[in-house]
Structures are given as C-alpha cells and as structure tokens.
Design an enzyme around this catalytic site. Structure first.
Site, PDB file in Angstrom:
ATOM      1  N   TYR A 239      78.760 -34.714  21.771  1.00 39.01           N
ATOM      2  CA  TYR A 239      78.090 -35.211  20.577  1.00 39.01           C
ATOM      3  C   TYR A 239      78.609 -36.590  20.218  1.00 39.01           C
ATOM      4  CZ  TYR A 239      82.315 -32.688  19.200  1.00 39.01           C
ATOM      5  OH  TYR A 239      83.601 -32.192  19.143  1.00 39.01           O
TER       6      TYR A 239
ATOM      7  N   CYS B   3      83.286 -29.851  26.224  1.00 37.28           N
ATOM      8  CA  CYS B   3      82.826 -29.950  24.843  1.00 37.28           C
ATOM      9  C   CYS B   3      83.655 -30.983  24.093  1.00 37.28           C
ATOM     10  CB  CYS B   3      82.920 -28.599  24.139  1.00 37.28           C
ATOM     11  SG  CYS B   3      82.202 -28.579  22.474  1.00 37.28           S
TER      12      CYS B   3
ATOM     13  N   TYR C  66      77.890 -26.597  14.073  1.00 37.09           N
ATOM     14  CA  TYR C  66      79.299 -26.575  14.454  1.00 37.09           C
ATOM     15  C   TYR C  66      79.529 -25.456  15.471  1.00 37.09           C
ATOM     16  CZ  TYR C  66      80.042 -29.633  10.459  1.00 37.09           C
ATOM     17  OH  TYR C  66      79.986 -30.688   9.574  1.00 37.09           O
ATOM     18  N   SER C  67      80.216 -25.787  16.557  1.00 38.12           N
ATOM     19  CA  SER C  67      80.559 -24.760  17.534  1.00 38.12           C
ATOM     20  C   SER C  67      81.438 -23.708  16.871  1.00 38.12           C
ATOM     21  CB  SER C  67      81.305 -25.377  18.724  1.00 38.12           C
ATOM     22  OG  SER C  67      80.481 -26.282  19.425  1.00 38.12           O
TER      23      SER C  67
ATOM     24  N   GLU D  78      78.433 -29.828  26.517  1.00 37.07           N
ATOM     25  CA  GLU D  78      77.959 -29.967  25.139  1.00 37.07           C
ATOM     26  C   GLU D  78      78.785 -31.069  24.475  1.00 37.07           C
ATOM     27  OE1 GLU D  78      78.373 -26.816  21.828  1.00 37.07           O
ATOM     28  OE2 GLU D  78      76.358 -26.508  22.664  1.00 37.07           O
TER      29      GLU D  78
END
Length: 389
Positions: free
Chosen positions: A389, A347, A151-152, A387
C-alpha cells in the site's frame, strides 16, 4: 538483527528435500464450508462451523469465485466470510483494549498501537483477511463519517483470547509534519498541534488517529471482512516465507498465532515458517516477545530475522532493508523457495514490492532463470502473495 538457528537450517534442508520427492503424491486436505458466526477451530484455517480452506493443498492459481450467497465467498472451492457488514450497515463493535507497542523514535509517525476490538462473536474472519473501519470524520474531503479504511487483521480467527469474540488490529498513527518529511496537506490549525505547534503544516491521519485514540468501551464501526490474496495454505506441510515492513506484520501475526500459539491448532503445522521484518529503528520492532516465544518452542520450524534500516548497515555502508537481510541467508532460502510447496507472502509499503526480485536475482541468474518470470510463475501457481500500500 539476525538469529543463528542451526536446528532451523537443518530442518529447512531436510523438509525441502522431502517435499521435492513427495510433491506429486501428497493427498489433498479435506475442506468444509463456512456456516454461522462462531465455533471452535478445526484445521489450519478454520472458522465458525467448519474449516476455511484458503488454498487447495496442490498449488494452483488463487482466484476467488463469484459470491453465491450473502456473506460468503468461495475461494478454491472453500467458503470464507465475505463482506458480512457494509459501509451502509457496519457492525457496531467496541474497543476492549488499546496499547501502544512502539517507543518514540526520531520519526514523527513513530507510534503503532495494538487494538483489541470486541465483536461478541458476530464478526467471523479468516487469517489473512482485512477489516474496514469507519471513523467519525471529517476526512480530508470534509465528509462525515469518513470513508472507510482497510486494515489487515492482526489476530488469528479465534482472536487474541481464543474465544472467537474479538479481532485485533495493528495500526500506525499517521502523522505528517512540514519540515520533517513529506506533508502536502494539513488538517490541523497552524500553531494548535500539541506536538508540533511551530510547524507550518501538520496532517494527522483521520482513521489511524481514531483507532489509536480508542479507549475501552468506545464504539468502533467495522465493515467486511474482505480479502482473499493473503490466505494461509491449507496444506499443513506447506512452507511459508513472510516479508513485512512495519505494520505490514499484521497478517503474519495472524498466521503465526494460528500455527504456533493457539491451543486448537498449535503443533499441527508440519512445515517451516520464516519471517523477515523491516523497521527503521529497534524501538519500532513489533511483537518481538511473541516471536521469541514461538522460536523457543518451535526452533526447528520457526525463524525470524529483522532488517533495521536506520541502524543496520550493509558492507558498503548503505541501509539494510528486508531483501538485503534475505540475501544473507539465500543459500538456505533458495532451495526452500524452489520447493513447490513453499508460499511467499509480502505485506507493507509499496516500495518493497521489488524486494523479492532483488533478493533472488543472483540465485536466479546463477541457475539460468529470470527473476521476474520466476515470480510470475510462482504467482500463477498461487504461491506468491503480495499486498502492498
């Protein structure tokens, strides 16, 4: 939701011109190494006993060097904390607070939580890194504990309380329900889910549910920290454009608290920061109060704009996404993007990866440039950070 900020626009124009003239003569920022567990912040990306320089002030490709000693990684000549804790030997932290920061929407996965985890000064990290969390399980493969999830990190290096003793996560509770969107797998016995008892299949994310259900005092196993892609530039005159969807806001909150909130570093940043956040509903907006306060204090340096896809519509009636909101301000943004001292960060969901190309496409074409090649060059120069996902 768009914010009219003439002071910001004027500052963007003046800074872009100034940076283009001074780019070749700007001195480098001094850098120090990482050593120890906790200490006061120094500089833009400080951590522990020295400054964690994320990027050299002269734009260069960001390549992390091989690990030379345990718990440290060298990135562009500077050291950052790196995998201090492994899946086999995680750090036993405890939950300090857990707050739901969204309100219910028509979506089944509407809930996002802000969780502050106490590490007592033993888990140093740099802004832009990620933390691994190991849930008790079982996961969908039946393994206990579950496989770690990254997790960021949503707090600056000093933590929300600026004591260097906590780390914050922004986590969406993953919920999938058949008949309410995609649901390929179920880990809930039919008829037993408290929210969706009539659904044929219900899947509840193992790690996200674990985090969102944490109560003060509960144990939380951490690995890491890790990640070098999303680190802040060390140059305090750098410009930062941030694109986020949903909880992809996490690393940018860590950035912005460092730049505009924390006592040790607030006011040192001299560039401009522009945040674009995409969410489906107004009730899904994250940290709005914080952005408002930062913009109020730094109207010439910070701007934020929202794209609310299920509520905002484009002129043709289609949904408004982050790249479309950016296009509305492309006349201000394009000179900033071309500035060699500007970094772009993205992100969030994987589908947004092509958004930047779409946003700058018309401007590139007008100037005889190819958008894909332009972004490749930015990536090569260490100014484009993605980044998803």
């Amino acid at each position: 939701m768009a914010l009219a900020q003439p002071a910001f626009a004027h500052f963007v124009a003046s800074v872009s011109a100034e940076h283009r003239q001074a780019a070749s003569s700007r001195p480098s920022t001094s850098q120090q190494g990482f050593c120890g567990k906790s200490a006061p912040a120094i500089g833009l990306t400080s951590i522990c006993c020295g400054a964690i320089a994320a990027i050299a002030s002269k734009p260069t490709a960001r390549h992390a060097a091989a690990v030379k000693k345990k718990g440290v990684k060298v990135v562009e000549g500077s050291e950052i904390p790196w995998n201090l804790f492994s899946p086999k030997s995680p750090y036993k932290a405890t939950c300090r607070t857990n707050d739901t920061i969204t309100t219910k929407t028509p979506l089944v996965n509407w809930e996002s939580c802000h969780v502050i985890i106490d590490h007592e000064g033993n888990y140093p990290y740099a802004e832009g890194q990620s933390a691994g969390v190991i849930a008790p399980g079982p996961d969908k493969n039946g393994s206990s504990p579950a496989k770690l999830r990254l997790y960021s990190i949503a707090s600056s290096a000093c933590g929300d309380d600026e004591t260097y003793k906590s780390v914050s996560l922004c986590v969406k509770r993953v919920v999938e329900v058949s008949g309410r969107g995609w649901c390929d797998y179920s880990n809930v016995e039919p008829g037993t889910d408290p929210e969706y008892p009539d659904a044929e299949k219900v899947y509840r994310g193992v790690c996200s549910s674990f985090i969102c259900d944490l109560k003060p005092g509960d144990e939380c196993l951490l690995t890491g920290p890790t990640g070098a892609e999303m680190l802040l530039p060390t140059d305090q005159d750098a410009n930062i454009i941030m694109m986020a969807t949903g909880t992809g806001i996490a690393p940018f909150r860590s950035f912005l608290r460092k730049l505009f909130h924390d006592k040790a570093t607030k006011g040192k940043f001299q560039g401009v920061a522009w945040l674009f956040l995409g969410v489906p509903f107004t009730n899904s907006i994250l940290y709005d109060d914080e952005w408002r306060q930062m913009q109020k204090e730094f109207p010439g340096q910070f701007r934020y704009d929202y794209a609310i896809s299920d509520e905002n519509k484009r002129p043709d009636g289609s949904s408004m996404y982050v790249q479309h909101r950016m296009q509305e301000y492309i006349n201000d943004m394009w000179p900033l993007i071309q500035d060699k001292n500007t970094h772009i960060y993205m992100c969030g969901l994987k589908g947004m990866a092509t958004g930047m190309e779409e946003a700058i496409g018309p401007s590139c074409e007008k100037d005889g440039l190819d958008a894909k090649e332009f972004l490749k060059e930015m990536k090569k120069d260490g100014r484009y950070h993605v980044e998803v996902y």
